[in-house]
Write a protein that holds these residues in place. Structure first.
Motif, short mmCIF file in Angstrom:
data_model
loop_
_atom_site.label_atom_id
_atom_site.label_comp_id
_atom_site.label_asym_id
_atom_site.label_seq_id
_atom_site.Cartn_x
_atom_site.Cartn_y
_atom_site.Cartn_z
N ARG A 1 -11.78 -15.73 -89.60
CA ARG A 1 -11.24 -14.52 -88.99
C ARG A 1 -11.57 -14.46 -87.50
O ARG A 1 -10.71 -14.15 -86.67
N LEU A 2 -12.81 -14.78 -87.15
CA LEU A 2 -13.21 -14.78 -85.75
C LEU A 2 -12.43 -15.81 -84.95
O LEU A 2 -11.99 -15.54 -83.83
N SER B 1 -19.30 -15.96 -95.20
CA SER B 1 -19.47 -16.56 -93.88
C SER B 1 -18.24 -17.37 -93.47
O SER B 1 -17.79 -17.30 -92.32
N GLY B 2 -17.68 -18.13 -94.41
CA GLY B 2 -16.48 -18.91 -94.12
C GLY B 2 -15.29 -18.03 -93.79
O GLY B 2 -14.53 -18.33 -92.87
N ILE B 3 -15.14 -16.94 -94.53
CA ILE B 3 -14.04 -16.01 -94.28
C ILE B 3 -14.18 -15.39 -92.90
O ILE B 3 -13.22 -15.31 -92.12
N LEU C 1 -24.96 -10.94 -96.39
CA LEU C 1 -24.30 -12.22 -96.18
C LEU C 1 -25.08 -13.37 -96.82
O LEU C 1 -24.50 -14.38 -97.18
N GLY C 2 -26.38 -13.22 -96.93
CA GLY C 2 -27.20 -14.27 -97.49
C GLY C 2 -27.24 -14.27 -99.01
O GLY C 2 -27.89 -15.12 -99.61
#
Length: 104
Positions: free
Chosen positions: A42-43, A36-38, A27-28
């Motif tokens: 989604r969350l 991270s935005g996606i 992710l980094g």
């Protein structure tokens, strides 16, 4: 996903979780902020859907899934339902959320 469907927790417990350090390293990377935005969107969609589900509001669930515009959220919810056939078949008896199936 177990919050959506009773019995899904047992199926989820049987799968091995990925290494947290490996996931965070991916992710980094160069696309970290995009990923991270996606995942955040989604969350958020799953949390809204869960809110309607726990209230027993099937129309609200359907509307939240439609408004999310994210097919992966729809797949997550359907997968949760399919992982707990006793709810889909009406044999679960009780539990949080609406019953899926006939009876009216």
């Amino acid at each position: 996903f177990a919050a959506f469907v009773r019995g899904a927790a047992a199926a989820a417990a049987a799968t091995e979780a990925p290494d947290e350090a490996a996931v965070l390293a991916r992710l980094g990377g160069a696309d970290g902020s995009v990923v991270s935005g996606i995942l955040t969107a989604r969350l958020t969609s799953l949390r809204v859907t869960n809110m309607f589900w726990t209230r027993g509001d099937i129309r609200g669930v359907a509307d939240a899934l439609r408004k999310s515009g994210d097919p992966s959220v729809v797949v997550d919810v359907i997968t949760s339902v399919l992982q707990a056939p006793q709810v889909a078949g009406g044999g679960g008896g009780g539990g949080n959320g609406p019953r899926m199936g006939g009876g009216g």
